[in-house]
Write a protein that holds these residues in place. Structure first.
Motif, PDB file in Angstrom:
ATOM      1  N   SER A  96     -93.523  28.369  -4.400  1.00 52.60           N
ATOM      2  CA  SER A  96     -94.703  29.200  -4.128  1.00 52.60           C
ATOM      3  C   SER A  96     -95.348  28.731  -2.826  1.00 52.60           C
ATOM      4  CB  SER A  96     -95.708  29.095  -5.274  1.00 52.60           C
ATOM      5  OG  SER A  96     -96.107  27.743  -5.451  1.00 52.60           O
ATOM      6  N   ILE A  97     -96.116  29.622  -2.208  1.00 54.83           N
ATOM      7  CA  ILE A  97     -96.767  29.280  -0.947  1.00 54.83           C
ATOM      8  C   ILE A  97     -97.811  28.200  -1.201  1.00 54.83           C
ATOM      9  CG2 ILE A  97     -98.210  30.141   0.925  1.00 54.83           C
ATOM     10  CD1 ILE A  97     -96.876  32.833   0.620  1.00 54.83           C
ATOM     11  N   GLN A  98     -97.721  27.089  -0.478  1.00 51.70           N
ATOM     12  CA  GLN A  98     -98.642  25.974  -0.705  1.00 51.70           C
ATOM     13  C   GLN A  98     -99.992  26.206  -0.052  1.00 51.70           C
ATOM     14  OE1 GLN A  98     -97.197  22.066   0.072  1.00 51.70           O
ATOM     15  NE2 GLN A  98     -95.194  22.440  -0.831  1.00 51.70           N
ATOM     16  N   ASN A  99     -99.977  26.758   1.152  1.00 49.70           N
ATOM     17  CA  ASN A  99    -101.221  26.978   1.886  1.00 49.70           C
ATOM     18  C   ASN A  99    -101.257  28.447   2.294  1.00 49.70           C
ATOM     19  OD1 ASN A  99    -103.532  26.776   3.442  1.00 49.70           O
ATOM     20  ND2 ASN A  99    -102.493  25.847   5.187  1.00 49.70           N
ATOM     21  N   SER A 100    -101.820  29.280   1.400  1.00 50.19           N
ATOM     22  CA  SER A 100    -101.786  30.727   1.633  1.00 50.19           C
ATOM     23  C   SER A 100    -103.036  31.207   2.345  1.00 50.19           C
ATOM     24  CB  SER A 100    -101.633  31.472   0.303  1.00 50.19           C
ATOM     25  OG  SER A 100    -102.745  31.239  -0.527  1.00 50.19           O
ATOM     26  N   VAL A 101    -102.881  32.318   3.046  1.00 51.62           N
ATOM     27  CA  VAL A 101    -104.009  32.949   3.734  1.00 51.62           C
ATOM     28  C   VAL A 101    -104.359  34.237   2.996  1.00 51.62           C
ATOM     29  CG1 VAL A 101    -103.364  31.980   5.953  1.00 51.62           C
ATOM     30  CG2 VAL A 101    -102.475  34.201   5.286  1.00 51.62           C
ATOM     31  N   THR A 102    -105.508  34.814   3.341  1.00 53.76           N
ATOM     32  CA  THR A 102    -105.984  36.033   2.686  1.00 53.76           C
ATOM     33  C   THR A 102    -106.030  37.181   3.680  1.00 53.76           C
ATOM     34  OG1 THR A 102    -107.328  34.775   1.127  1.00 53.76           O
ATOM     35  CG2 THR A 102    -107.907  37.092   1.450  1.00 53.76           C
ATOM     36  N   LEU A 103    -105.406  38.296   3.308  1.00 49.86           N
ATOM     37  CA  LEU A 103    -105.556  39.521   4.094  1.00 49.86           C
ATOM     38  C   LEU A 103    -106.818  40.213   3.587  1.00 49.86           C
ATOM     39  CD1 LEU A 103    -101.894  40.892   4.339  1.00 49.86           C
ATOM     40  CD2 LEU A 103    -103.151  39.478   5.951  1.00 49.86           C
ATOM     41  N   GLN A 106     -98.884  38.646  -5.736  1.00 51.56           N
ATOM     42  CA  GLN A 106     -99.276  38.032  -7.006  1.00 51.56           C
ATOM     43  C   GLN A 106     -98.355  36.867  -7.354  1.00 51.56           C
ATOM     44  OE1 GLN A 106    -102.220  39.431  -8.379  1.00 51.56           O
ATOM     45  NE2 GLN A 106    -101.976  40.399  -6.372  1.00 51.56           N
ATOM     46  N   LYS A 107     -97.060  37.039  -7.119  1.00 55.93           N
ATOM     47  CA  LYS A 107     -96.106  35.980  -7.437  1.00 55.93           C
ATOM     48  C   LYS A 107     -96.158  34.840  -6.422  1.00 55.93           C
ATOM     49  CE  LYS A 107     -92.786  38.893  -9.895  1.00 55.93           C
ATOM     50  NZ  LYS A 107     -91.369  39.342  -9.975  1.00 55.93           N
ATOM     51  N   LEU A 108     -96.543  35.159  -5.181  1.00 53.21           N
ATOM     52  CA  LEU A 108     -96.569  34.134  -4.134  1.00 53.21           C
ATOM     53  C   LEU A 108     -97.864  33.337  -4.127  1.00 53.21           C
ATOM     54  CD1 LEU A 108     -95.005  36.114  -1.121  1.00 53.21           C
ATOM     55  CD2 LEU A 108     -93.903  34.373  -2.518  1.00 53.21           C
ATOM     56  N   GLY A 109     -98.868  33.792  -4.891  1.00 51.95           N
ATOM     57  CA  GLY A 109    -100.163  33.123  -4.867  1.00 51.95           C
ATOM     58  C   GLY A 109    -100.957  33.427  -3.616  1.00 51.95           C
ATOM     59  N   MET A 110    -100.722  34.589  -3.040  1.00 51.06           N
ATOM     60  CA  MET A 110    -101.386  35.008  -1.803  1.00 51.06           C
ATOM     61  C   MET A 110    -102.276  36.205  -2.104  1.00 51.06           C
ATOM     62  SD  MET A 110     -99.372  35.979   1.717  1.00 51.06           S
ATOM     63  CE  MET A 110    -100.224  36.557   3.189  1.00 51.06           C
ATOM     64  N   THR A 111    -103.414  36.304  -1.446  1.00 45.97           N
ATOM     65  CA  THR A 111    -104.358  37.398  -1.698  1.00 45.97           C
ATOM     66  C   THR A 111    -104.182  38.490  -0.649  1.00 45.97           C
ATOM     67  OG1 THR A 111    -105.954  35.857  -2.635  1.00 45.97           O
ATOM     68  CG2 THR A 111    -106.780  38.015  -1.948  1.00 45.97           C
ATOM     69  N   VAL A 112    -103.895  39.713  -1.112  1.00 50.68           N
ATOM     70  CA  VAL A 112    -103.768  40.865  -0.230  1.00 50.68           C
ATOM     71  C   VAL A 112    -104.768  41.913  -0.691  1.00 50.68           C
ATOM     72  CG1 VAL A 112    -102.270  42.722   0.592  1.00 50.68           C
ATOM     73  CG2 VAL A 112    -101.334  40.427   0.271  1.00 50.68           C
ATOM     74  N   GLU A 113    -105.802  42.158   0.127  1.00 48.98           N
ATOM     75  CA  GLU A 113    -106.802  43.178  -0.193  1.00 48.98           C
ATOM     76  C   GLU A 113    -106.487  44.455   0.578  1.00 48.98           C
ATOM     77  OE1 GLU A 113    -110.511  41.243   0.659  1.00 48.98           O
ATOM     78  OE2 GLU A 113    -110.365  39.889  -1.069  1.00 48.98           O
TER      79      GLU A 113
END
Length: 815
Positions: A429-436, A465-472
């Motif tokens: 999974s992405i360790q350091n994710s960013v938010t769109l 959702q599976k990557l632990g990343m937020t996409v708005e």
């Protein structure tokens, strides 16, 4: 070694006959332990020099003096009979002649060629001699001369073998009688071989490899006529399209020895009937007259090894342009009607299904490749010319033990650490994710593709959702016409004026030819971007969307994972990558350097320099100083160790890298660190992917297969092995299941740091996993691939504007 004779009907018999021999070999498992050893089989054959062997090297002097161009080669060719009568066996390399004969006095030959008189002298006083005893003591420059001699002898041996012909600019020889035709003869696949001498620390070897070449049988004139007759092309653009098709490309003449030419220009105001020149007899002839005579003579020979299925037409077509080409340093003109391209055209090489069919047909398994090499070696090394020179080559390929490095240690999101194998990286999974952030990222598409745009956004959200990343939700930018980039430019500028710069622009484009136009607009506005083609958007599903999000996350400064490097690696280390792309009107230098202690985030930039220039002679110092400052801004201190991976440099250019590029690194350090006594240590590693060496291991079925990921070769077939300051090694980072793996050669040309060989090898292997655009290991360390992507991007864009936006420079925007 009598083996690898095929495993079909005689497989069991071969196994029974060889059981004792194979049982004597050490048994190894393929786990990823750092102490694991494997037995390596190679395509390299030891060269043995006979005790009574002696070779003499002499200078060749031509009066009046001529440059080493086609004229010089014609003069030497015309003198060959006289040389044979005077000295017997000989071979020429440039202005040097080698012979087994010890000349007591000068040999002089007088010639009349091109209407001029020439005197050729083999200067006896310039003699340099080599024998079995002196070969182990000579310096590198003389070793290069000896390698050139052996390479010339090998080429002459290959030329003397039935059915083999050199095709193209490289010394590769092909058997057209064994070729396969595709698409009604439009494409021909020819098997062949290449052989070259290589000097190691304790011995010399012949590296023998099986190769394949695809020949596109449509002539260059046919390609030109298709462009001229294409009704979709504006007549005003025809000439430019023809220039783009052939400029700085290699073509092969279909007559004579099938010589390759580099096209410098296309001449539209001359044709074969209006262009004249002086031939070697001193007569003025038209190009049409010259080739009519030449082709008529050649057709009478009815050469069975000819690169064509039917005789050439001696009468050239009128009103065809001419190629201005470069051959052996001299500019000459040739007719496109008698030329074919030296590689498959883009229309075919970009067609995935066609290339898959072609490559599948020619791909050899390790077992098949080894069988082909071993079988051919017996014929090649038995050639009479090798014996005439006192050279014997072992019939048995070299074998030795090697080791397999442990896979990298990865820091997981929960703080734990794990040794990850190749397949483990896909599941991380992405360790350091960013938010769109809501409406702060743009999704641009053609208004007729509204449904497709929504599908892409929905799939990105699902994959996040599976990557632990937020996409708005995105800001939708519906364009009336994506073929007209000016509308996108106006809309983007309006958005920036109202809301400020977006986090990123994701746009769906109908055709790839608009890629660079959209990219240029974004770079002009210092905005990061992600392109999705219609083809990808139409078949998007969660796995594709996940890969797109990983790219976006990396571009926005997020880490997919973090590798824990050896404790011997200084925590304040900066790793740099340099590569040069020669496509386009200029050569483009890609440069990148890590700016964080985890060595996952990069500063990047580019340099434009003269076409076909590999060594970076200037401007590099400024980029290094900017990279050092970026590192200091993030860490409040400068790096204590700088490691440079320099990709794309051949063996003969290593000294140029030291003299030019490393000097710029030192100058940048001196200016940045001022009078500080704690200047960083420097390690420079040259990376070479284009090598002929191949390595194999044996599986439990006694068949050969590719070595496992992490296999490192640092003995027997390497150069210096006693120093940590100057050494080389081969590494196979990637796991290859199709065809035969090509190892990567690393040469440490400078190292004033305390890092030893083992630590550099392990660091190099670990960095091959640190490329955020691929799950698993790639062929080269991540900084090399990032530098390549930078050079490739800016070569495509030819974007002269250099952005001063640190948010762009300090990101993986180029992925």
């Amino acid at each position: 070694m009598e083996r690898r004779q095929g495993r079909s009907n005689n497989q069991q018999q071969n196994r029974n006959n060889n059981n004792q021999r194979f049982n004597d070999r050490p048994k190894t498992s393929l786990s990823a332990a750092s102490t694991q050893e494997v037995m390596i089989y190679t395509n390299q054959f030891k060269v043995n020099i006979k005790k009574n062997m002696a070779v003499y090297q002499y200078e060749v002097i031509v009066t009046p003096s001529v440059q080493e161009t086609q004229e010089y080669h014609d003069i030497m060719h015309a003198a060959r009979k006289s040389f044979c009568l005077s000295i017997g066996t000989y071979t020429v390399s440039g202005r040097t002649i080698f012979t087994p004969v010890d000349l007591g006095e000068d040999v002089t030959v007088d010639l009349d060629i091109y209407g001029k008189k020439y005197e050729i002298v083999i200067n006896a006083s310039s003699k340099v001699s080599f024998n079995q005893n002196s070969l182990g003591e000579i310096g590198m420059n003389d070793r290069i001369q000896v390698m050139n001699l052996i390479n010339n002898i090998l080429k002459n041996a290959l030329r003397g073998m039935d059915n083999l012909r050199q095709i193209g600019k490289l010394p590769k020889f092909f058997d057209e009688s064994q070729g396969r035709s595709f698409y009604d003869g439009l494409i021909q696949s020819c098997p062949g071989f290449r052989a070259s001498a290589f000097s190691y620390s304790t011995q010399m070897a012949v590296v023998l490899d099986s190769v394949n070449k695809f020949i596109y049988n449509k002539t260059c004139l046919e390609i030109i006529r298709e462009i001229e007759e294409d009704e979709t092309i504006n007549p005003k653009d025809v000439r430019q399209i023809i220039l783009d098709e052939f400029m700085f490309k290699s073509v092969i003449g279909k007559w004579g020895q099938k010589i390759p030419y580099l096209v410098l220009d296309v001449i539209f105001d001359k044709d074969p009937y209006t262009f004249t020149f002086v031939d070697k007899n001193g007569d003025t002839v038209t190009m049409a007259e010259y080739f009519k005579s030449k082709i008529e003579i050649e057709n009478k020979r009815n050469d069975p090894k000819s690169l064509r299925s039917k005789p050439l037409n001696p009468k050239l077509e009128k009103n065809q342009p001419l190629f201005l080409v470069k051959m052996n340093g001299k500019e000459v003109h040739v007719p496109p009607e008698l030329c074919i391209v030296d590689k498959l055209p883009n229309s075919i090489s970009n067609d995935f299904n066609t290339m898959r069919e072609l490559l599948t047909s020619s791909r050899k398994t390790p077992n098949q490749k080894f069988n082909a090499i071993e079988g051919f070696s017996k014929k090649l090394f038995a050639q009479k010319i090798l014996k005439e020179w006192g050279i014997e080559v072992d019939m048995k390929p070299m074998e030795f033990k090697s080791k397999v490095l442990e896979s990298p240690l990865v820091q997981l999101g929960d703080g734990t650490e794990k040794i990850c194998q190749q397949n483990d990286f896909r599941a991380l999974s992405i360790q350091n994710s960013v938010t769109l952030t809501d409406s702060q990222w743009i999704l641009a598409f053609d208004q007729r593709s509204r449904t497709l745009g929504q599908k892409v956004e929905d799939m990105l959200y699902l994959a996040s959702q599976k990557l632990g990343m937020t996409v708005e939700y995105s800001h939708k930018m519906e364009l009336k016409n994506t073929r007209d980039c000016s509308e996108f430019k106006r809309e983007l500028q309006a958005y920036i004026k109202t809301y400020g710069k977006p986090i990123i622009v994701v746009f769906i484009i109908p055709k790839d030819d608009k890629y660079k136009d959209f990219k240029k607009i974004c770079y002009d506005e210092s905005v990061k971007s992600q392109v999705i083609s219609f083809k990808i958007a139409n078949k998007i599903e969660p796995s594709i969307a996940s890969n797109i999000l990983k790219q976006i996350n990396s571009k926005l400064g997020g880490d997919l994972f973090k590798i824990k490097f050896s404790k011997n690696v200084n925590k304040k280390t900066m790793v740099c990558g340099i590569d040069v792309c020669h496509a386009g009107n200029k050569s483009t230098v890609g440069f990148c350097a890590t700016i964080n202690k985890e060595m996952s985030q990069y500063y990047s930039n580019k340099i434009y320099q003269a076409k076909k220039t590999e060594i970076v002679s200037k401007q590099l110092k400024a980029l290094i100083k900017q990279a050092l400052q970026s590192y200091e801004n993030l860490n409040d201190s400068y790096p204590e160790h700088i490691i440079i991976y320099r990709d794309g440099v051949g063996d003969q250019q290593r000294r140029d890298v030291l003299q030019s590029e490393v000097t710029q690194f030192k100058d940048a350090i001196n200016e940045t660190y001022n009078k500080s006594s704690n200047k960083p240590k420097i390690t420079v590693i040259v990376v070479n992917k284009r090598i002929n060496q191949r390595f194999f291991i044996e599986n439990h079925n006694q068949d050969l297969e590719n070595p496992p990921s992490g296999c490192v070769i640092d003995s027997t077939t390497v150069g210096e092995i006693t120093s940590n300051q100057d050494f080389d090694f081969y590494l196979i980072p990637q796991k290859t299941t199709q065809g035969t793996v090509i190892p990567t050669h690393f040469y440490v040309i400078y190292n004033d740091s305390p890092l030893d060989r083992a630590t550099i090898e392990k660091l190099t292997f670990d960095l091959c996993f640190y490329y955020f655009n691929w799950s698993g290991a790639i062929k080269v360390p991540a900084p090399c691939m990032y530098a390549h992507k930078i050079a490739e991007l800016y070569s495509t864009l030819q974007h002269n504007k250099t952005t001063d936006d640190l948010d762009i420079q300090q990101s993986l925007h180029f992925l």
